[in-house]
Design a protein around this motif. Structure first.
Motif: not given
Length: 239
Positions: A84-88, A151-157, A206-219
């Protein structure tokens, strides 16, 4: 109106996930800034090769604080899945496109850092000429990757997915960019070169946009880690 009534009025129409996520991010960054710094390690531990181990410690702390405690927070406090927090995998077709573009563009951006004196005198954080054993270099880059995972799990997740229902995607991206950019300054005792602090602003967007668009932190994780690792490699090889 008494204090109890005032508190109850504040609770009306509030978003539990939003409130708890803001509290978690605030508290965990407090711990990180005070107990994840180089200076804390130097004052607390008396070890051989302290200039090496303080970097490893600094890189590992976000993994432990942001990722491990973040997983505990999402699962047991919010009773939600990390997914639910983009870890997918999310929108993997868009994600693969991002990774392909990042693989082409990021090396050029990382190469340009050799021209900036602030960057070239700061990175790599570990002196590879002094700590040149294969395991020292391998451990450094492993800790670097773990740093970016946290870092990504906290901020982008947690920060992004925990606030975007309340603030909207743009508001959540702006908020996470604000906080992450401040961490790149001397405010957090991790003073960074000015160009890196300035770059953290568009990078956060940019990272925020990527995460929101992809619904994932991985990219965003792949792109962010690629920037850091290639910056270290190019500066070491060229400067």
């Amino acid at each position: 109106m008494n204090i109890k009534e005032e508190i109850n009025s504040l609770k009306q129409n509030t978003d539990k996930k939003f409130n708890l996520s803001i509290i978690f991010v605030t508290l965990i960054l407090f711990v990180y800034c005070y107990f994840g710094s180089y200076s804390f390690f130097e004052k607390t531990f008396d070890v051989k090769d302290i200039n090496y181990w303080k970097i490893i410690y600094h890189n590992m702390m976000p993994f432990l604080l942001f990722f491990v405690l973040g997983l505990i927070y999402t699962k047991f406090v919010l009773k939600s899945s990390p997914k639910d927090f983009g870890f997918k995998r999310g929108n993997w077709k868009f994600g693969l496109t991002v990774m392909g573009l990042a693989t082409l563009i990021v090396p050029l951006l990382a190469l340009s850092t050799v021209l900036d004196k602030g960057m070239s005198t700061t990175y790599p954080l570990v002196d590879f000429k002094t700590y040149s054993a294969w395991w020292q270099i391998a451990l450094y880059f492993l800790s670097y990757i773990m740093y970016y995972i946290g870092w990504e799990y906290l901020f982008r997740g947690i920060a992004l997915f925990g606030t975007k229902d309340k603030l909207g995607p743009l508001g959540a991206i702006l908020l996470t960019t604000l906080i992450s950019s401040l961490i790149h300054t001397s405010i957090a005792s991790f003073g960074k070169p000015m160009i890196e602090t300035l770059s953290a602003i568009p990078a956060g967007l940019i990272f925020g946009y990527i995460t929101n668009k992809s619904e994932s932190q991985f990219y965003s994780l792949y792109t962010h880690a690629l920037v850091g690792i290639l910056t270290d490699i190019f500066i070491f090889l060229i400067v």
